[in-house]
Write a protein that holds these residues in place. Structure first.
Motif, PDB file in Angstrom:
ATOM      1  N   ALA A 325       0.841  -2.095  -8.397  1.00  0.00           N
ATOM      2  CA  ALA A 325      -0.242  -2.634  -7.761  1.00  0.00           C
ATOM      3  C   ALA A 325      -0.065  -3.884  -6.650  1.00  0.00           C
ATOM      4  N   TYR A 326       1.069  -4.529  -7.060  1.00  0.00           N
ATOM      5  CA  TYR A 326       1.611  -5.609  -6.006  1.00  0.00           C
ATOM      6  C   TYR A 326       2.437  -4.949  -4.838  1.00  0.00           C
ATOM      7  N   LEU A 327       2.923  -3.825  -4.822  1.00  0.00           N
ATOM      8  CA  LEU A 327       3.608  -3.174  -3.921  1.00  0.00           C
ATOM      9  C   LEU A 327       2.275  -2.545  -3.091  1.00  0.00           C
ATOM     10  N   LYS A 328       1.485  -1.940  -3.598  1.00  0.00           N
ATOM     11  CA  LYS A 328       0.390  -1.596  -2.793  1.00  0.00           C
ATOM     12  C   LYS A 328      -0.685  -2.493  -2.172  1.00  0.00           C
ATOM     13  N   SER A 329      -0.827  -3.597  -2.807  1.00  0.00           N
ATOM     14  CA  SER A 329      -1.556  -4.697  -2.235  1.00  0.00           C
ATOM     15  C   SER A 329      -0.794  -5.373  -1.062  1.00  0.00           C
ATOM     16  N   GLN A 330       0.626  -5.679  -1.155  1.00  0.00           N
ATOM     17  CA  GLN A 330       1.373  -6.060  -0.055  1.00  0.00           C
ATOM     18  C   GLN A 330       1.451  -5.177   1.063  1.00  0.00           C
ATOM     19  N   LEU A 331       1.680  -3.836   0.689  1.00  0.00           N
ATOM     20  CA  LEU A 331       1.711  -2.823   2.039  1.00  0.00           C
ATOM     21  C   LEU A 331       0.195  -3.075   2.486  1.00  0.00           C
ATOM     22  N   GLN A 332      -0.923  -3.030   1.858  1.00  0.00           N
ATOM     23  CA  GLN A 332      -2.176  -3.093   2.675  1.00  0.00           C
ATOM     24  C   GLN A 332      -2.352  -4.340   3.343  1.00  0.00           C
ATOM     25  N   ARG A 333      -1.768  -5.379   2.883  1.00  0.00           N
ATOM     26  CA  ARG A 333      -1.760  -6.654   3.672  1.00  0.00           C
ATOM     27  C   ARG A 333      -0.990  -6.305   4.857  1.00  0.00           C
ATOM     28  N   MET A 334       0.365  -6.016   4.858  1.00  0.00           N
ATOM     29  CA  MET A 334       0.958  -5.652   6.115  1.00  0.00           C
ATOM     30  C   MET A 334       0.249  -4.701   7.146  1.00  0.00           C
ATOM     31  N   SER A 335      -0.392  -3.791   6.591  1.00  0.00           N
ATOM     32  CA  SER A 335      -0.903  -2.776   7.487  1.00  0.00           C
ATOM     33  C   SER A 335      -2.158  -3.207   8.099  1.00  0.00           C
ATOM     34  N   SER A 336      -2.797  -4.256   7.736  1.00  0.00           N
ATOM     35  CA  SER A 336      -4.059  -4.661   8.371  1.00  0.00           C
ATOM     36  C   SER A 336      -3.788  -4.963   9.817  1.00  0.00           C
ATOM     37  N   ASP A 337      -2.533  -5.752  10.400  1.00  0.00           N
ATOM     38  CA  ASP A 337      -2.351  -5.702  11.646  1.00  0.00           C
ATOM     39  C   ASP A 337      -1.393  -4.698  12.151  1.00  0.00           C
ATOM     40  N   LEU A 338      -1.331  -3.510  11.794  1.00  0.00           N
ATOM     41  CA  LEU A 338      -0.356  -2.584  12.313  1.00  0.00           C
ATOM     42  C   LEU A 338      -1.226  -1.310  12.598  1.00  0.00           C
ATOM     43  N   PRO A 339      -1.566  -0.954  13.805  1.00  0.00           N
ATOM     44  CA  PRO A 339      -2.588   0.483  14.026  1.00  0.00           C
ATOM     45  C   PRO A 339      -1.774   1.688  13.814  1.00  0.00           C
ATOM     46  N   ARG A 340      -0.342   1.580  13.628  1.00  0.00           N
ATOM     47  CA  ARG A 340       0.242   2.997  13.206  1.00  0.00           C
ATOM     48  C   ARG A 340       0.239   3.333  11.861  1.00  0.00           C
ATOM     49  N   ILE A 341      -0.198   2.498  10.841  1.00  0.00           N
ATOM     50  CA  ILE A 341      -0.472   2.683   9.347  1.00  0.00           C
ATOM     51  C   ILE A 341      -1.773   2.646   9.299  1.00  0.00           C
ATOM     52  N   SER A 342      -2.509   3.800   8.959  1.00  0.00           N
ATOM     53  CA  SER A 342      -4.018   3.916   8.841  1.00  0.00           C
ATOM     54  C   SER A 342      -4.482   3.922   7.421  1.00  0.00           C
ATOM     55  N   GLU A 343      -3.609   4.299   6.555  1.00  0.00           N
ATOM     56  CA  GLU A 343      -4.231   4.146   5.133  1.00  0.00           C
ATOM     57  C   GLU A 343      -3.009   4.174   4.075  1.00  0.00           C
ATOM     58  N   ILE A 344      -3.248   3.590   3.220  1.00  0.00           N
ATOM     59  CA  ILE A 344      -2.446   3.387   1.799  1.00  0.00           C
ATOM     60  C   ILE A 344      -3.230   4.084   0.552  1.00  0.00           C
ATOM     61  N   ARG A 345      -2.414   4.893   0.053  1.00  0.00           N
ATOM     62  CA  ARG A 345      -3.311   5.412  -1.263  1.00  0.00           C
ATOM     63  C   ARG A 345      -2.219   5.557  -2.235  1.00  0.00           C
ATOM     64  N   GLY A 346      -2.601   5.769  -3.564  1.00  0.00           N
ATOM     65  CA  GLY A 346      -1.917   5.934  -4.711  1.00  0.00           C
ATOM     66  C   GLY A 346      -2.406   5.074  -5.736  1.00  0.00           C
ATOM     67  N   LEU A 351       2.836   5.859  -4.355  1.00  0.00           N
ATOM     68  CA  LEU A 351       2.101   5.715  -3.101  1.00  0.00           C
ATOM     69  C   LEU A 351       2.292   6.660  -1.727  1.00  0.00           C
ATOM     70  N   GLY A 352       1.504   6.689  -0.916  1.00  0.00           N
ATOM     71  CA  GLY A 352       1.561   7.465   0.163  1.00  0.00           C
ATOM     72  C   GLY A 352       0.871   6.481   1.103  1.00  0.00           C
ATOM     73  N   VAL A 353       1.638   6.428   2.385  1.00  0.00           N
ATOM     74  CA  VAL A 353       1.429   5.551   3.471  1.00  0.00           C
ATOM     75  C   VAL A 353       1.229   6.526   4.742  1.00  0.00           C
ATOM     76  N   ASP A 354      -0.148   6.879   5.456  1.00  0.00           N
ATOM     77  CA  ASP A 354      -0.421   7.231   6.524  1.00  0.00           C
ATOM     78  C   ASP A 354       0.139   6.879   7.700  1.00  0.00           C
ATOM     79  N   VAL A 355       1.024   7.519   8.479  1.00  0.00           N
ATOM     80  CA  VAL A 355       1.474   7.156   9.780  1.00  0.00           C
ATOM     81  C   VAL A 355       0.931   7.958  10.897  1.00  0.00           C
ATOM     82  N   VAL A 356       0.459   7.121  11.924  1.00  0.00           N
ATOM     83  CA  VAL A 356      -0.431   7.726  12.795  1.00  0.00           C
ATOM     84  C   VAL A 356      -0.060   7.331  14.516  1.00  0.00           C
TER      85      VAL A 356
END
Length: 418
Positions: A325-346, A351-356
């Motif tokens: 849960a910690y890892l997922k929440s921190q990745l989601q926090r990072m991704s909010s400013d990163l257009p190349r990361i569209s979604e984090i699931r798991g 966990l799976g991280v979509d790269v676009v």
């Protein structure tokens, strides 16, 4: 690949051939592992954020000791009475719903899936199997024929139908069962009928799908109404990996007709199993002779029993939930400013991280850059999904908060270097 005829990589390619592929642009020569760390031939340490087989960590001393002690006593087939195999079977079955009260041992997840498919087709009017579009279930001839992720060079069976990965569907709770119903109708239209729907309950090869919780229930109902069975592939999501529950299907509040387990069961020892309803075991076993020489051998059983000890005593399911849960929440926090990361699931430590790309389309090239960038920073992950555009993060269950912070630090550095 280096052309030096004395290099290990060259010799490996010459001896094993092109089908036995390696990870990473610059392959690793790993010689030792402990916990969540792997070490190469030069003593360089890597954080393992990918390997699910050593579920309780590489070379856990309790597992190693258990298998060593048993290897010094006896290792043979299962045609003799043994306290150990019965004790372990009862202990493992106690973690499943009461309806699943028989177990048949195999040596690998591929064999377990192969056996489950045989059982599903035995005594049923239909032979059809339904899978997701990028599913991977194993490597035997029968199981490769239900594994679309192996590529177009591996034909699917004539009685195999694929349905879209759940994360590509809007309103999954209704759309996914509807897709399964379409597959059922097509199998019936072509005279195949339905034997089973099989799914990895976190859809790892499809790019990791964990939510919404419960959408597998509708798919199971559709298949059962058509006379088929629901097989839960727990090789990757099982043994507490998704946190909170021992088995991935538990998250969806659904009870399968069979579940298949793989090598995490013995922390890498060759042991796997098909867990099933007793009526299915009776129908199959009374008419077909089944024997697998080394399945459930005493050394593998000793390792598997120790794995359960470690999961319980070290509270690894809770650790998977908390650290994941910690890892997922921190990745989601990072991704909010990163257009190349569209979604984090798991869920849990899966966990799976979509790269676009800049247009929001799956970007295999960027995902490959990141996977190899992690490797160069001494962190190991993989990729999944159609086109391998999803980062796949699936570490051993002892993965700690310190491990997670190390992973996140590398992630920030890699994304900043884009």
């Amino acid at each position: 690949m280096t052309s030096n005829p004395e290099s290990l990589q060259y010799r490996r390619a010459r001896a094993l051939g092109p089908a036995s592929r390696l990870f990473y642009r610059e392959p690793l020569h790993i010689v030792r592992g402990i916990g969540t760390s792997l070490f190469d031939a030069d003593g360089v340490e890597y954080l393992d954020a990918y390997n699910n087989v050593p579920v309780v960590g590489h070379c856990h001393p309790r597992v190693v000791d258990a298998q060593n002690r048993q290897a010094g006593l006896l290792n043979t087939h299962t045609r003799y009475l043994s306290d150990h195999i019965v004790d372990y079977a009862e202990r493992l079955l106690a973690t499943f719903p009461a309806d699943l009260s028989n177990i048949m041992f195999t040596c690998s997840g591929s064999e377990a899936v192969d056996l489950a498919v045989r059982i599903a087709r035995h005594g049923r009017a239909g032979t059809g199997i339904i899978v997701t579009e990028n599913a991977y279930h194993g490597t035997t001839a029968a199981v490769a024929a239900i594994s679309p992720s192996l590529g177009t060079g591996q034909p699917l069976g004539a009685d195999v139908r694929v349905v879209p990965s759940p994360h590509r569907l809007d309103d999954v709770a209704s759309a996914f069962p509807a897709a399964v119903q379409t597959a059922v109708d097509d199998l019936n239209r072509h005279g195949h009928g339905v034997a089973a729907f099989i799914a990895d309950s976190i859809f790892s090869s499809d790019g990791v799908v964990s939510d919404p919780v419960g959408f597998l229930c509708g798919a199971a109902e559709v298949v059962r109404s058509a006379g088929g069975l629901y097989i839960a592939d727990e090789v990757q999501p099982g043994f507490g990996r998704t946190g909170a529950h021992m088995w991935g299907f538990d998250r969806h509040h659904v009870v399968p007709d069979m579940a298949v387990l793989g090598k995490p069961m013995g922390n890498g020892m060759p042991i796997a199993a098909t867990v099933l309803r007793p009526d299915l075991a009776e129908q199959f076993g009374s008419q077909i002779r089944y024997f697998n020489t080394f399945a459930g051998n005493p050394v593998a059983i000793a390792a598997a029993d120790a794995v359960l000890d470690v999961i319980e005593d070290e509270e690894l399911i809770g650790n998977a939930q908390r650290v994941g849960a910690y890892l997922k929440s921190q990745l989601q926090r990072m991704s909010s400013d990163l257009p190349r990361i569209s979604e984090i699931r798991g869920a849990g430590l899966f966990l799976g991280v979509d790269v676009v790309d800049d247009d929001g389309r799956p970007d295999r090239g960027e995902a490959d850059r990141l996977v190899n960038g992690y490797r160069d920073a001494r962190v190991l992950i993989g990729s999944a999904g159609q086109g391998n555009s999803v980062l796949k993060i699936r570490p051993p269950l002892p993965f700690s908060m310190n491990d997670a912070d190390r992973f996140l630090t590398v992630t920030e550095q890699l994304l900043a270097s884009r």
